[in-house]
Design an enzyme around this catalytic site. Structure first.
Site, PDB file in Angstrom:
ATOM      1  CB  CYS A   1      41.941  50.540  37.019  1.00 49.12           C
ATOM      2  SG  CYS A   1      43.296  51.071  35.977  1.00 49.12           S
TER       3      CYS A   1
ATOM      4  CG  ASN B   1      44.060  45.633  47.693  1.00 47.98           C
ATOM      5  OD1 ASN B   1      43.926  46.546  46.875  1.00 47.98           O
ATOM      6  ND2 ASN B   1      45.133  44.889  47.735  1.00 47.98           N
ATOM      7  N   GLY B   2      45.493  46.794  50.082  1.00 43.06           N
ATOM      8  CA  GLY B   2      46.295  48.010  50.039  1.00 43.06           C
ATOM      9  C   GLY B   2      47.370  48.031  51.112  1.00 43.06           C
TER      10      GLY B   2
ATOM     11  CE  LYS C   1      41.872  45.233  43.685  1.00 46.38           C
ATOM     12  NZ  LYS C   1      42.458  46.303  42.878  1.00 46.38           N
TER      13      LYS C   1
ATOM     14  CG  HIS D   1      43.301  49.927  46.819  1.00 47.14           C
ATOM     15  ND1 HIS D   1      43.932  50.194  45.628  1.00 47.14           N
ATOM     16  CD2 HIS D   1      44.207  50.213  47.780  1.00 47.14           C
ATOM     17  CE1 HIS D   1      45.163  50.637  45.868  1.00 47.14           C
ATOM     18  NE2 HIS D   1      45.351  50.662  47.169  1.00 47.14           N
TER      19      HIS D   1
ATOM     20  NE  ARG E   1      51.628  48.069  45.662  1.00 48.08           N
ATOM     21  CZ  ARG E   1      51.370  49.302  46.046  1.00 48.08           C
ATOM     22  NH1 ARG E   1      52.012  50.308  45.471  1.00 48.08           N
ATOM     23  NH2 ARG E   1      50.486  49.551  46.986  1.00 48.08           N
TER      24      ARG E   1
HETATM   25  C1  LIG Z   1      51.563  46.356  38.300  1.00 47.31           C
HETATM   26  C2  LIG Z   1      50.184  46.520  38.886  1.00 47.31           C
HETATM   27  C3  LIG Z   1      49.085  46.315  38.079  1.00 47.31           C
HETATM   28  C4  LIG Z   1      47.785  46.434  38.614  1.00 47.31           C
HETATM   29  N1  LIG Z   1      46.712  46.128  37.822  1.00 47.31           N
HETATM   30  C5  LIG Z   1      45.463  46.090  38.367  1.00 47.31           C
HETATM   31  C6  LIG Z   1      44.361  45.576  37.631  1.00 47.31           C
HETATM   32  O1  LIG Z   1      44.485  45.112  36.491  1.00 47.31           O
HETATM   33  N2  LIG Z   1      43.138  45.597  38.241  1.00 47.31           N
HETATM   34  C7  LIG Z   1      42.965  46.057  39.528  1.00 47.31           C
HETATM   35  O2  LIG Z   1      41.835  46.043  40.049  1.00 47.31           O
HETATM   36  N3  LIG Z   1      44.000  46.522  40.234  1.00 47.31           N
HETATM   37  C8  LIG Z   1      45.239  46.512  39.703  1.00 47.31           C
HETATM   38  N4  LIG Z   1      46.303  46.907  40.470  1.00 47.31           N
HETATM   39  C9  LIG Z   1      46.074  47.294  41.868  1.00 47.31           C
HETATM   40  C10 LIG Z   1      46.182  46.071  42.777  1.00 47.31           C
HETATM   41  O3  LIG Z   1      45.200  45.108  42.465  1.00 47.31           O
HETATM   42  C11 LIG Z   1      46.035  46.491  44.259  1.00 47.31           C
HETATM   43  O4  LIG Z   1      44.740  47.025  44.444  1.00 47.31           O
HETATM   44  C12 LIG Z   1      47.066  47.532  44.671  1.00 47.31           C
HETATM   45  O5  LIG Z   1      48.360  47.203  44.203  1.00 47.31           O
HETATM   46  C13 LIG Z   1      47.100  47.696  46.198  1.00 47.31           C
HETATM   47  O6  LIG Z   1      47.433  46.478  46.821  1.00 47.31           O
HETATM   48  P1  LIG Z   1      48.932  46.168  47.347  1.00 47.31           P
HETATM   49  O7  LIG Z   1      49.348  47.338  48.170  1.00 47.31           O
HETATM   50  O8  LIG Z   1      48.823  44.906  48.128  1.00 47.31           O
HETATM   51  O9  LIG Z   1      49.795  46.035  46.126  1.00 47.31           O
HETATM   52  C14 LIG Z   1      47.604  46.796  39.960  1.00 47.31           C
HETATM   53  C15 LIG Z   1      48.728  47.001  40.764  1.00 47.31           C
HETATM   54  C16 LIG Z   1      50.003  46.855  40.248  1.00 47.31           C
HETATM   55  C17 LIG Z   1      51.201  47.045  41.154  1.00 47.31           C
END
Ligand SMILES: Cc1cc2nc3c(=O)[nH]c(=O)nc-3n(C[C@H](O)[C@H](O)[C@H](O)COP(=O)(O)O)c2cc1C
Length: 346
Positions: free
Chosen positions: A113, A225-226, A152, A185, A248
């Site tokens: 994060c 991931n990502g 992560k 990610h 997402r």
């Molecule tokens: C609203 C939101 C909140 C997120 N909060 C966290 C979190 O608390 N911890 C974390 O490791 N990643 C967090 N992420 C990142 C996601 O875990 C993920 O790594 C990122 O969205 C990429 O994956 P995706 O493209 O499948 O969404 C968050 C993403 C979004 C959209």
């Protein structure tokens, strides 16, 4: 507990099965702050029995000093992983112990994060620059619990974005803490200049780099991931990786999860209909309402249920206009369901 949830039929034929420390790591729903709360996870569990569910990131400070119960979850959510944010090994170990007492199946450390708030606490993505500290954190947790402790992370931060940097990070954390399970990610994070949202969109995805990492650490369990948008894409990644994590897309189009058990875990149960999945939430919703929760706190996670279908807008609009009203109950969802033409409810 994770190792007991193996009502899965030959889930791992082909692919990278050797690296898996437990089956659910093959597909997970990402930790997402404000999104993957316990109501959301209960809903996702109705759609997939096997997916590993992550909590939102919970900071050690909130757990140790905060008012309120930050570790609450429903028994039905298993297998569920608690994601911790922190960088103090003693505090992390304290929280890890509490997590085990509460019955969590895994603990995950957030090293991805990029928000300013998190950097001020010296945790999240900035920890990628402190592999030794991450190793100490993981060690401290592993010393006091016997459930998996996982990490992560991103593929880099700021100008520290070479493949060698990523390899060094993973090697140090693995060798010094014994951590053998990483979710990557597949983009780097900029620690300043970009908002967390931009940091999920602007740095380019680099899947080949993550595949290479798995190749170079074949003994570690690694999930990617990502930007993954479908189960077809997930299947493609599973040719190279042990696991796939979707964030997402799973939240915004949750019905994709209904096929996860059959497609990724070798199940062959009939796929639940959208309306049946909604109705399966009713007993839970009624129980939560009777305990003082509000309908919109639960229904907000269900707005994407009819995504990309005719009727999706009416479904969302009816719930958005009505679920927040005092006293709202499942009749709001029943009325919203009635807006979906029966022939489309498949
Ligand atoms: C609203 C939101 C909140 C997120 N909060 C966290 C979190 O608390 N911890 C974390 O490791 N990643 C967090 N992420 C990142 C996601 O875990 C993920 O790594 C990122 O969205 C990429 O994956 P995706 O493209 O499948 O969404 C968050 C993403 C979004 C959209």
């Amino acid at each position: 507990m994770l190792n007991e949830t193996t009502d899965i039929q030959n889930p791992l034929s082909g692919g990278m099965s050797e690296g898996l420390s437990y089956p659910s790591a093959r597909f997970s729903i990402a930790p997402m702050l404000d999104w993957t709360d316990r109501h959301c996870r209960y809903f996702h569990r109705i759609l997939s029995k096997n997916a590993l569910l992550y909590t939102e990131m919970v900071t050690t400070g909130a757990i140790i000093h905060g008012k309120g119960d930050f570790l609450q979850f429903n028994e039905e959510e298993h297998p569920v992983s608690l994601q911790l944010g922190g960088s103090n090994p003693v505090d992390l170990a304290t929280c890890a112990k509490l997590a085990v007492e509460r019955g969590y199946d895994e603990i995950n450390l957030n090293v991805g994060c990029p928000s300013d708030r998190v950097q001020n606490g010296r945790f999240g993505a900035c920890l990628m620059g402190e592999a030794e500290l991450v190793a100490q954190c993981v060690s401290a947790m592993k010393d006091v619990v016997d459930i998996p402790v996982t990490v992560k992370t991103r593929i880099g931060i700021d100008d520290q974005d070479s493949y060698e940097f990523l390899v060094d990070f993973v090697r140090t954390v693995n060798e010094k803490s014994g951590c053998d399970n990483f979710t990557i990610h597949a983009r780097k994070a900029w620690l300043s200049g970009l908002s967390p949202k931009e940091n999920r969109e602007i740095p380019p995805l680099d899947y080949p780099r993550v595949y290479q990492l798995k190749k170079d650490f074949p003994h570690l369990t690694m999930a990617i991931n990502g930007g993954i948008k479908s189960l077809e894409e997930a299947e493609e990644h599973l040719k190279f990786m042990d696991g796939v994590m979707i964030g997402r897309e799973a939240y915004q189009s949750p019905y994709m999860l209904a096929e996860v058990d059959n497609r990724l875990f070798g199940g062959n149960a009939p796929i639940i209909k959208r309306s049946d999945a909604v109705k399966a939430m009713f007993p839970y919703i009624e129980e939560q309402l009777s305990n003082g929760s509000y309908l919109n706190h639960i229904s907000r996670h269900m707005l994407g249920m009819f995504q990309n279908m005719p009727g999706a807008r009416q479904w969302r609009r009816y719930i958005s206009e009505n679920a927040h009203k005092p006293g709202s109950g499942i009749e709001v969802l029943e009325a919203a369901l009635a807006k979906i033409p029966a022939e489309l409810d498949v």
